[in-house]
Design a protein around this motif. Structure first.
Motif, PDB file in Angstrom:
ATOM      1  N   LEU A   1       0.840  -1.189   0.000  1.00 40.46           N
ATOM      2  CA  LEU A   1       0.000   0.000   0.000  1.00 40.46           C
ATOM      3  C   LEU A   1       0.876   1.241   0.000  1.00 40.46           C
ATOM      4  O   LEU A   1       1.931   1.268   0.653  1.00 40.46           O
ATOM      5  CB  LEU A   1      -0.901   0.038   1.240  1.00 40.46           C
TER       6      LEU A   1
ATOM      7  N   ASN B   1      -0.222   5.918  -4.792  1.00 40.27           N
ATOM      8  CA  ASN B   1      -1.205   5.397  -3.842  1.00 40.27           C
ATOM      9  C   ASN B   1      -1.686   4.012  -4.274  1.00 40.27           C
ATOM     10  O   ASN B   1      -2.877   3.744  -4.386  1.00 40.27           O
ATOM     11  CB  ASN B   1      -2.400   6.358  -3.712  1.00 40.27           C
TER      12      ASN B   1
ATOM     13  N   LYS C   1      -2.599   0.086  -4.315  1.00 43.56           N
ATOM     14  CA  LYS C   1      -3.257  -0.905  -3.453  1.00 43.56           C
ATOM     15  C   LYS C   1      -3.190  -2.224  -4.200  1.00 43.56           C
ATOM     16  O   LYS C   1      -4.029  -2.507  -5.054  1.00 43.56           O
ATOM     17  CB  LYS C   1      -4.700  -0.475  -3.163  1.00 43.56           C
TER      18      LYS C   1
END
Length: 675
Positions: free
Chosen positions: A172, A177, A179
């Motif tokens: 993460l 950003n 994920k």
């Protein structure tokens, strides 16, 4: 020419340590560099230059694209078309001169056609990556004259297991950003082994330190310096997975796998354009060993790929690219003739490519190739000699069409020859040298392109009269290894008598390719042949500097390449500048840390259509901690800080360097486990 000796477990070397955080002496495991040598010798016995990333080291170097994942290797950079599309550049060469393979079989996608097309491989599920730096055309064809990248995923298990093994990873953060998560499982009963993997990747627009547009481009073109702090349209949403199985035979295995790859991402160059990519692939592999004295081993590998991606403008499909085909090889190892050992192989490739819609700048076409090669090794005490040859026949057919004229067909018969030597001066020092002659048939787009290519902002024109690309190369290397310490330094020189490049013609045309019109404002670029030379230096080293309370290793690296158009004396475009780096890797008990510093110098050797690129200093840091777990289960947490100096970093090898910088200061955290 430098070879990654793969004998440590840090910034420059690609072998994972079995107990990376343990204070006890490192366990040095021999890596079998199957990509670089069909006879399967250990990597420090190879004559050709090869680097390997695997295990924990690969996990810590893993990025969202193949090109960015491999940038820690000397001599390797990337095309970087934003954070979602990046092919490796090896010694200044990319595209059709760097062969990208999956499990030893070529990738059928559209990534070599255009910089904005992603490679149809996600590093999340890759178990090992082999990189051959320098000509490997002998085994893999003319498209490997710059090097080879082979991503190995073990989706067809080569060894039977009895029980269940697996690994998982989540991460993460970062400048985009991200994920991300992946899981890989293998289960077997000693005869039948089944593999399954799945991954998911989602990212936002990339955070950047300053403006997307460089000050030099703004001053030259009058472009407004907008999009400060964010790279617009650089997010992505990807997923995929595979299932495979193999049956263990008395001496060998046979197996099959199916995999799917899906990726939807922004193209960066155009704020309203997305690429929706999908690739389905079937692989078959088998190996039969201990067959007899004449032929003692046979290896078969083949893959069928159905690839498609659509370019969406404001949600509507504007252009569709398709590539369908099959590629494979059959390789037989002969019994030793005295000390002589070797293989003979047959390779084949049949593909059909289509481009349909507004930005279809190449016609539908077919490519068929057949190749026969032989590779031999002759050990003579401290000296080992290698030699071989390859002959290939390629037929590239254009279907033509309203925008491309009549159907056309070209045939070529490239051949390659290579010889090398490895001489052990003593137990610590060795020398290697390689000589090669390489030929490459022009690709379909170099022959038949005729239209506006938005990714390069040019009207590209192929030449059906192109002949084979020809080059001769020489490289040499000195290596030293003693205990935890190792060092290598090499140099190379590749001279092209016929280098196929895309050169600006100096003419402005409109979208129909017409010059002298009111709307003629697009630069025309033509594929043509020129004389060229690539030469450079590569060095790397690993030194144990402290070994009392924990261990501290110092890692050094450096590379330099210079590429010149011999017809004009000008520099070729997108050539990486001088890079020097060092790393410190400290480990104590369950704790690990490293600091990596890379200095890329200013690149002012540019062609006439390039802007100068400023130098930069990239500082990354990593912390790892191995969590207490049951004996057969390993769980490691990690945190990685990128670009600690928050510098605006523009890679000269990127065609978008002046509108798409690298990410700013960021932190990524992750957890990886194995059982």
């Amino acid at each position: 020419m430098a070879v990654a000796l793969a004998c440590g477990s840090s910034f420059l070397f690609g072998i994972p340590s079995a107990h990376a955080a343990s204070p006890s002496p490192d366990i040095s495991l021999p890596t079998i560099a199957v990509t670089a040598n069909p006879l399967g010798v250990a990597s420090d016995e190879l004559v050709v230059p090869v680097s390997t990333l695997s295990g924990r080291e690969l996990s810590l170097q893993r990025e969202s694209t193949l090109g960015e994942t491999l940038k820690s290797i000397p001599g390797v950079s990337s095309t970087y078309f934003g954070p979602n599309a990046s092919r490796p550049v090896i010694r200044g060469m990319d595209g059709e001169r760097v062969r990208i393979m999956q499990n030893g079989v070529g990738i059928l996608d559209a990534s070599s056609l255009s910089f904005d097309h992603a490679v149809a491989i996600d590093p999340l599920v890759i178990e090992q990556i082999d990189v051959v730096r320098g000509p490997a055309a002998l085994l893999y064809g003319g498209s490997a004259v710059g090097g080879v990248v082979n991503a190995i995923d073990h989706r067809i298990p080569k060894e039977a297991i009895d029980g269940v093994t697996g690994r998982g990873e989540v991460r993460l953060g970062g400048a985009e950003n991200q994920k991300n998560g992946a899981i890989v499982l293998d289960a077997g009963n000693g005869v039948l082994t089944v593999h399954a993997d799945a991954y998911k990747r989602k990212t936002d627009d990339l955070d950047i330190p300053g403006y997307a547009v460089s000050s030099r481009k703004s001053a030259r073109d009058g472009d407004a310096r907008e999009s400060k702090g964010r790279l617009v349209n650089s997010g992505s949403d990807a997923d995929g997975g595979a299932i495979g199985a193999s049956i263990a035979l008395d001496s060998g295995y046979v197996g099959l796998s199916y995999s799917t790859f899906n990726n939807k991402y922004g193209t960066v160059a155009e704020p309203d354009v997305l690429i929706d990519m999908k690739s389905d692939r079937w692989d078959f592999a088998s190996e039969l060993r201990d067959l007899g004295n004449i032929i003692n081993k046979v290896k078969v590998r083949m893959a069928y790929t159905d690839y498609q991606h659509q370019e969406l403008e404001d949600g509507e499909v504007s252009t569709t690219f398709k590539n369908q085909g099959i590629e494979g090889s059959i390789e037989a190892s002969h019994g030793n003739i005295g000390p002589l050992s070797g293989v003979i192989g047959l390779q084949f490739h049949n593909s059909k490519f289509q481009a349909l819609g507004e930005e279809a700048f190449v016609p539908s076409n077919r490519t068929n190739t057949r190749a026969l090669y032989i590779y031999e090794e002759l050990p003579l005490d401290a000296l080992k000699l290698t030699f071989g040859g390859r002959v290939e026949h390629a037929k590239i057919e254009s279907n033509g069409g309203d925008d491309f004229g009549p159907a056309q067909s070209r045939s070529f018969t490239p051949y390659s020859l290579a010889t090398g030597a490895l001489f052990n001066l003593d137990k610590n020092w060795s020398l290697t040298a390689n000589l090669s002659h390489n030929e490459r048939a022009p690709s379909y787009f170099e022959l038949y392109a005729d239209g506006v290519h938005v990714a390069t902002d040019q009207y590209e024109v192929g030449s059906v009269d192109l002949q084979k690309e020809r080059s001769n190369g020489i490289d040499a290397q000195i290596r030293w290894k003693e205990g935890h310490n190792s060092f290598s330094f090499g140099t190379y020189y590749t001279r092209f008598s016929s280098f196929i490049g895309l050169f600006n013609s100096g003419t402005l045309v409109n979208e129909e390719g017409e010059a002298g019109q009111l709307d003629s404002d697009i630069a025309e670029a033509q594929f043509r042949s020129a004389k060229a030379v690539f030469k450079g230096l590569e060095a790397e080293g690993k030194f144990r500097v402290y070994d009392t309370i924990g261990s501290l290793d110092l890692n050094l690296r450096g590379d330099y390449v210079r590429a010149t158009n011999r017809d004009t004396g000008d520099s070729l475009p997108r050539i990486s500048p001088l890079k020097l780096g060092f790393g410190l890797d400290y480990r104590f008990n369950r704790f690990g840390s490293r600091l990596d510093v890379l200095r890329a110098f200013k690149q002012n050797r540019t062609d006439e259509n390039e802007l100068v690129t400023d130098g930069y200093t990239l500082v990354n840091a990593t912390l790892t901690y191995k969590l207490p777990t049951p004996e057969k289960f390993q769980l490691e947490a990690f945190a990685k800080a990128y670009n600690l100096l928050d510098q605006t970093i523009r890679d000269h090898t990127s065609i978008l360097k002046d509108i798409a910088p690298m990410g700013g200061r960021s932190v990524l955290v992750g957890l990886r486990g194995e059982f």
